[in-house]
Scaffold this active site. Structure first.
Site, PDB file in Angstrom:
ATOM      1  N   HIS A  10       0.826  -1.210   0.000  1.00  0.00           N
ATOM      2  CA  HIS A  10       0.000   0.000   0.000  1.00  0.00           C
ATOM      3  C   HIS A  10       0.863   1.264   0.000  1.00  0.00           C
ATOM      4  O   HIS A  10       2.039   1.255   0.375  1.00  0.00           O
ATOM      5  CB  HIS A  10      -0.930   0.011   1.218  1.00  0.00           C
ATOM      6  CG  HIS A  10      -0.198   0.110   2.531  1.00  0.00           C
ATOM      7  ND1 HIS A  10       0.286   1.294   3.036  1.00  0.00           N
ATOM      8  CD2 HIS A  10       0.133  -0.847   3.430  1.00  0.00           C
ATOM      9  CE1 HIS A  10       0.890   1.075   4.190  1.00  0.00           C
ATOM     10  NE2 HIS A  10       0.818  -0.216   4.453  1.00  0.00           N
ATOM     11  N   GLU A  83      -2.740  -6.954   7.446  1.00  0.00           N
ATOM     12  CA  GLU A  83      -1.459  -6.760   8.128  1.00  0.00           C
ATOM     13  C   GLU A  83      -1.447  -7.466   9.485  1.00  0.00           C
ATOM     14  O   GLU A  83      -2.499  -7.899  10.003  1.00  0.00           O
ATOM     15  CB  GLU A  83      -1.202  -5.258   8.283  1.00  0.00           C
ATOM     16  CG  GLU A  83       0.122  -4.867   8.944  1.00  0.00           C
ATOM     17  CD  GLU A  83       1.348  -5.353   8.184  1.00  0.00           C
ATOM     18  OE1 GLU A  83       1.529  -6.588   8.105  1.00  0.00           O
ATOM     19  OE2 GLU A  83       2.151  -4.512   7.720  1.00  0.00           O
TER      20      GLU A  83
END
Length: 226
Positions: A10, A83
């Site tokens: 990201h 994550e």
């Protein structure tokens, strides 16, 4: 026909700038992150892919939308791409962690395979979750080209696996720049073969996040920098 994945980290989010443990904290990308995404979108303008997957967290979804800027594919959310869960460390500044959680800081720096976030994930949980998620995605899209957006720690674990290593060699994997791309091909037995790894060539120097920081240099082996 082989299957191919473009695995994308990201764009820069606030925790990357403030140096806080982001983990599952759901924050958007920064202004510089948006500029990184412009560069990423241009990188993927002429790259064909057939399917698009993302972690459920906002910073990953925003990144996936820009990978998709010129393609118009349906965005599929896979929780397995999320994550590491930092538990009690979520939102904590990294300068606080050595004093409050010295064992966790030690393991993060020099023995990440042993890391366990208090009230959150063990590193082995991340390794197993991301490898299972990507294996599932590859098998569901056999013979296709897929873009997958995830996170720094999660991708680091997957690249360790894709290099043919167990989690005990995680420290040999370099940390990635925000929006870095890895390209991985899978043979007919769905075994990964890395084409290139952690490439951020689409970013000019002034938009690179890690170039402004030095923390990551203590968390990898010398071999990882070569």
């Amino acid at each position: 026909m082989n299957t191919r994945i473009y695995l994308v980290r990201h764009a820069e989010a606030q925790g990357n700038v403030n140096r806080t443990f982001q983990g599952h904290s759901d924050c958007p990308v920064t202004e510089r992150g948006m500029r990184q995404l412009d560069c990423l979108a241009e990188r993927f303008r002429t790259v064909r892919f057939d399917a698009l997957y993302s972690s459920p967290l906002l910073r990953a979804r925003q990144t996936a939308e820009e990978v998709n800027r010129y393609h118009g594919l349906e965005l599929q959310i896979d929780p397995g791409l999320i994550e590491i869960n930092g538990g009690e460390l979520e939102g904590m500044h990294w300068n606080e962690i050595p004093e409050r959680f010295p064992q966790q800081q030690h393991d993060w720096d020099v023995a990440p395979q042993n890391y366990c976030a208090p009230g959150g994930d063990r590193m082995i949980d991340v390794y197993e979750r991301i490898t299972a998620a990507i294996d599932r995605i590859v098998r569901a899209n056999s013979g296709k080209i897929i873009a997958v957006v995830s996170h720094g720690c999660a991708i680091r674990n997957y690249l360790c696996f894709a290099n043919g290593w167990g989690i005990e060699q995680l420290r040999n994997i370099m940390w990635e720049e925000n929006t870095a791309v890895s390209c991985i091909d899978y043979d007919e037995d769905f075994r990964p073969h890395i084409v290139y790894q952690s490439d951020a060539g689409h970013l000019p120097d002034e938009l690179r996040t890690l170039a402004r920081q030095s923390w990551w240099k203590t968390t990898i082996t010398e071999e990882a920098t070569k």
